[in-house]
Structure formats: C-alpha cells, structure tokens
Motif scaffolding. Structure first.
Motif, short mmCIF file in Angstrom:
data_model
loop_
_atom_site.label_atom_id
_atom_site.label_comp_id
_atom_site.label_asym_id
_atom_site.label_seq_id
_atom_site.Cartn_x
_atom_site.Cartn_y
_atom_site.Cartn_z
N ARG A 85 0.83 -1.21 0.00
CA ARG A 85 0.00 0.00 0.00
C ARG A 85 0.86 1.26 0.00
N ASN B 2 -9.33 1.57 4.31
CA ASN B 2 -9.42 2.55 3.24
C ASN B 2 -10.29 3.74 3.63
N GLU B 29 -6.27 2.44 -3.83
CA GLU B 29 -7.05 1.41 -3.15
C GLU B 29 -7.57 0.40 -4.16
N PHE B 32 -4.88 -1.88 -5.31
CA PHE B 32 -4.55 -2.85 -4.27
C PHE B 32 -5.55 -4.00 -4.28
#
Lengths: 106, 106
Positions: A85, B2, B29, B32
């Motif tokens: 991340r 998130n 995000e 990911f």
DNA sequence: ACCTGACATGTCTATTCTGACATGGTGACA
DNA sequence: TGTCACCATGTCAGAATAGACATGTCAGGT
C-alpha cells in the motif's frame, strides 16, 4: 505464524514425514521474509526520491513516523499489505512492483 | 482501513485540498484490491494444477477450508500476506509471482 | 431419493498488526 | 553548547485478520 504453522504441521503428521518437507517450509518462509525486506528497501528508495521524510510519508499514508521506520527496517510487525500500500501511495506502478518481486535475492 | 484512511486524511487537511488527490487515493485502493483478486485467481489456478482440494491446501498451509475459500473469493478479511504465503507454499517462484503483479488489470 | 466430496458463507475467539505515543540517538548548523 | 530535523526502538490499546466450526448449496455417483 511461521513457528505455529510448523508445529501444527508437525503435530498433524500428515504427509510431512521427512526433513525435506520441513526444509521446503523454511525456504518459503525465508522467501517471504526476503520479499518483505526488498519491498522495505524499495520503499526507502522511493521515499527519498520523493524527498519525503518519514514524517511526510507517514502523513501521506495516514500513519506514523515510527511505523514508517519499522516498515523500512523490515520489522516483523509490518505486513506485506502495508508495504505494498505504501509503495502504491508513492506512485509505484504494478509493473515496478513486479520488478521488486522478481528481483533476484542478494 | 481505506475509508478510515480517507477520513483521516480529510480531517488532517494537510496537502489534500483538491479532489484529484482523493481520486488518486481511490485509485491506489482500487489497484490494491485488484492485485489481491488476481492473486486469488492465481491461487485457485495453482491449487487446481496441483489437483488439491481446498481441504488439501488448507492442510498444506495449516489453515482451514473456509479460509482457503475466502482467499480464493478475494474476501476482504484475507490479507495479501496470506495470499502470497499460500502461493509460495504451492511452489510458485518469485518470478511467477511477479508476473501476477505485473499482469494488466482487466 | 440418498450419499459423498467439494466449495461458499457467516460467526466465534484468539492472535497479529496498526497507529500513536514516549524516548533516545545522530548529524548539521548557529 | 543548544536545538532542530530526522530516524530508531519499545510499548500499548484498539482494529484487523487468523483458524476453527457450523451449516448450506451443488454436482456426481449409486
């Protein structure tokens, strides 16, 4: 989790009678740790390229300086999720990420 | 994390004044999550190649069938750590792993 | 219709990870 | 010497994830 897993497998006694299998497990664990360490190094490199301090990166991630320090140190308390991340947050592409994964271990 | 991160960044108000930055966060995000899903798919493929059932893989990992099912389903409760460890346990090399990371998202 | 094996899904508790905080060390610069 | 920015390390409460269990669905075989 590594130790626990080994013990669990051991106690199960299921298809893991010989030493080779245990060695393989160790190898996997080692590969995993190496991967994390290389991600950590990549993170530090990226951060410096961006001329960010650990505090700066921490703010970018919504985390703290100490955690960034641990990330870069390859601390066991840091997950691969967090490392990936963080790299993505620094604008690292999937392709570049892949390069870290493919990199030959030292 | 998130949502929490976004809210945290929002409340911080530090260098995130415009919508673009928020979009970038969403993109990260999304990247990911995509990554995790592709790892999940790779895991299923690998498992089948090895002619293992979820129960079999679970035993190999020292985990449970339900967790393997969640891994392959890309369940949010599954970490990237676990997915990568599972793939390594199935004998996937770093190079192959890298290929998953590099793969262009659909 | 009844098994049986394989997979999905929800929920529990225990473990692990996370962010935050405190504190210490280093080098640079006045 | 002070102090300032930067980084390392330890600790801890709370959040996230782990393995385990129960249970349901579906397909194939009998």
């Amino acid at each position: 989790m590594n130790e626990a897993r080994k013990r669990r497998l051991q106690s199960l006694g299921w298809r893991f009678g010989n030493a080779k299998e245990f060695l393989r497990l160790s190898d996997e664990e080692a590969a995993f740790v190496e991967l994390k360490i290389e991600l950590a190094q990549a993170l530090r490199g990226r951060r410096k390229r961006h001329r960010l301090s650990q505090v700066g990166l921490a703010r970018l991630l919504g985390s703290s300086q100490s955690r960034v320090a641990k990330m870069e140190a390859g601390d066991p308390s840091v997950s691969m999720d967090l490392l990936v991340r963080a790299l993505l947050a620094l604008g690292v592409s999937r392709r570049e990420l892949a390069r870290v994964f493919a990199a030959k271990a030292a």
